[in-house]
Design a protein around this motif. Structure first.
Motif, short mmCIF file in Angstrom:
data_model
loop_
_atom_site.label_atom_id
_atom_site.label_comp_id
_atom_site.label_asym_id
_atom_site.label_seq_id
_atom_site.Cartn_x
_atom_site.Cartn_y
_atom_site.Cartn_z
N PHE A 92 -4.25 -1.40 -9.50
CA PHE A 92 -4.45 -0.84 -8.16
C PHE A 92 -5.93 -0.88 -7.78
O PHE A 92 -6.29 -1.30 -6.68
N HIS A 146 2.42 1.82 -3.37
CA HIS A 146 1.43 2.19 -4.39
C HIS A 146 0.51 3.31 -3.91
O HIS A 146 -0.63 3.42 -4.36
N LEU A 150 0.84 -1.21 0.00
CA LEU A 150 0.00 0.00 0.00
C LEU A 150 0.88 1.26 0.00
O LEU A 150 0.58 2.23 -0.70
N TYR A 181 -6.39 -3.00 -4.49
CA TYR A 181 -6.18 -2.22 -3.25
C TYR A 181 -7.10 -2.72 -2.15
O TYR A 181 -6.70 -2.81 -0.97
#
Lengths: 306, 236
Positions: A276, A21, A18, A280
């Protein structure tokens, strides 16, 4: 019982991904109004909520806690522009619950934007805000967040629980993916995201103790990692978590070397932003499940006979 | 090709027999054992094989209603029991399936001296289920659903009685996976057990299994058996 180190490592690696990114947490200020400016707020709010759980449980290592702090700070300062994007969101769509829902965990972590607070207090006085036709679990969450904000929930949470799927303890063999997500979120709201396991009424806790192992077994075999992660959170919210070894080993094995957790089966391919947006959430859920389960495992150790 | 053709024929024969049993359970008639009039030759071999697959459930309507079976049905059934004694190294479910047939024969064929009916036979042991996980337990018990009969005790039934929650979880798992036959078999056991969680919704669950999978007569048989046993009662 599952090796606590394995559970803990899932969360450490998720935070690493996390952080690496973090630019994926992005708004689209110039988006077509038909799409909606508020669409991209959800990941930001979820990140803050889960980082708050991480600080609260106090089981993160120093590196993990540092990354979480920096992620919250980065998204507040950059993504939300110090809260000004939330003000803008409230101006674009005044009665949307989204800016308030995103704001709450930041407020709890010490951030503040007075204009968001003023608007929230006003909307809370509106019958219209209390009457929004949200689904029962979301409505329960809104009232829980109002309580956490310091407002008197409208309507009271006790009046809302009964309308959720889970509160009726229905036939467990009817659970589908959609129903499963509803029931995990009902548990999140009833327990303040794992903070108060005793917020689960006894009949619901008994029901979940009975049937959760079946759902975990099923979604593990289906390799639905996003939903499995949420179910593992629910397990950690129960009076006696199972911390199921087979499920945790499968979950950990699905995680990529860089810490990303695929949503379903394996990692998707595509542009970085697309990837993503797909992973995520399961990666955040992995961090969430890891921190709660680690905390419960340590509690069990503390209470184990020596 | 020939093997798959034979397999399809056998499947068809099992389905036909199951349909007969379902009709008898619903209507209270005799199990007719359609198409098994000739028990010699190829057709007879097929009939015996089909009866072996279906097992003790072929004569379940007569066990439940305490009525005599038609002589031709009893003949095929007896021939099957005699033709397929389990080998020494047979899997537990094969041994128990044969034992269940022998028990049914003892109930319905007692006057026949010298037949397996006269042999009370030692009950097999159920130790292979001692450490069974709930999914494995449910799978094995669903295969051995013919042992789920009111008023009839055995080691497998005692295992089932001791694990109603595990079997209920297995029922949910089977429905989720659309394994209607396993779900129906597990549901039949659950119909006889105390301690089944109320939140399972067993009765509507079995109706759902029938709705979704009941076009397969083997599924319909288990659902109908559960229904019939709900009236007859639990284990003694």
């Amino acid at each position: 019982m599952t090796d606590t180190r394995l559970i803990h490592t899932v969360g450490v690696r998720a935070l690493e991904w996390l952080w690496a990114h973090r630019d994926g947490f992005r708004l689209e200020p110039d988006v077509d109004p038909d799409v909606g400016f508020l669409e991209r707020f959800k990941p930001v709010g979820e990140l803050a909520l889960i980082c708050r759980v991480l600080f609260r449980e106090g089981v993160a290592g120093s590196r993990q806690a540092d990354l979480a702090r920096r992620l919250v700070d980065h998204t507040w300062r950059h993504t939300l522009d110090g809260g000004r994007m939330l003000v803008r969101g409230q101006r674009v769509e005044p009665l949307s619950p989204i800016p308030f829902e995103v704001y709450l965990p930041y407020k709890e972590l010490g951030y503040s934007e007075p204009d968001v607070e003023r608007a929230t207090v006003l909307y809370h006085r509106l019958n219209s805000w209390a009457a929004l036709e949200l689904d029962p679990t979301r409505r329960l969450g809104m009232s829980a967040f109002q309580r956490r904000f310091g407002l008197t929930p409208r309507p009271p949470e006790a009046d809302l629980v009964g309308a959720t799927w889970l509160a009726r303890t229905p036939e467990p063999w009817t659970v589908s993916g959609h129903i499963a997500y509803d029931l995990t979120h009902t548990v999140f709201h009833l327990t303040d995201w794992g903070e108060r396991p005793d917020g689960l009424p006894p009949d619901i806790a008994d029901y979940l103790t009975m049937w959760l192992p079946v759902w975990i077994d099923d979604w593990l075999d289906l390799k639905r990692w996003d939903l499995l992660g949420e179910l593992l959170v629910v397990d950690a919210c129960l009076p006696r978590p199972t911390l199921d070894e087979r499920a945790w080993e499968g979950f950990a094995a699905a995680q990529q070397p860089d810490g990303a957790m695929p949503a379903v089966r394996t990692m998707p391919e595509g542009e970085p932003d697309e990837v993503f947006d797909t992973v995520y959430h399961p990666t955040l859920v992995a961090a969430f499940a890891s921190v709660l389960a680690t905390s419960r495992a340590l509690t069990q150790l503390a209470h184990a006979p020596s | 090709m020939e093997q798959s053709g034979t397999s399809a024929l056998l499947q068809g024969a099992v389905q036909d027999l199951s349909s007969d049993v379902v009709s008898a359970l619903r209507g209270g008639d005799h199990v007719r054992v359609a198409g098994t009039g000739a028990v010699d030759g190829l057709a007879g071999g097929l009939a015996v094989a089909a009866v072996r697959v279906l097992g003790a459930d072929l004569l379940l309507p007569h066990i439940l209603s305490r009525t005599p079976a038609a002589p031709e049905a009893l003949t095929v059934f007896r021939q099957t029991v005699e033709a397929f004694p389990p080998r020494a190294d047979a899997a537990p479910i094969v041994v128990w399936s044969h034992w269940a047939m022998s028990r049914t024969l003892r109930r319905l064929d007692a006057p026949q001296a010298g037949s397996p009916a006269g042999d009370e036979g030692a009950e097999p042991e159920a130790g292979w289920l001692d450490e069974a996980t709930w999914p494995f337990l449910t799978h094995q018990l669903a295969v051995l659903a013919p042992l789920a009969v009111p008023g009839e005790d055995c080691a497998v039934a005692r295992v089932a009685r001791s694990r109603p929650v595990d079997l209920a979880r297995g029922f949910v798992r089977a429905v989720r996976r659309r394994d209607w036959q396993q779900a129906a078999g597990a549901g039949r056991w659950l119909t006889l057990l105390d301690g089944v969680p109320d939140t399972l919704g067993l009765e509507t669950g079995l109706d759902f299994v029938e709705l979704m999978g009941g076009s397969d007569p083997r599924v319909a048989l288990q659902v109908e058996a559960a229904r019939a046993m709900r009236w007859t009662g639990a284990f003694v």
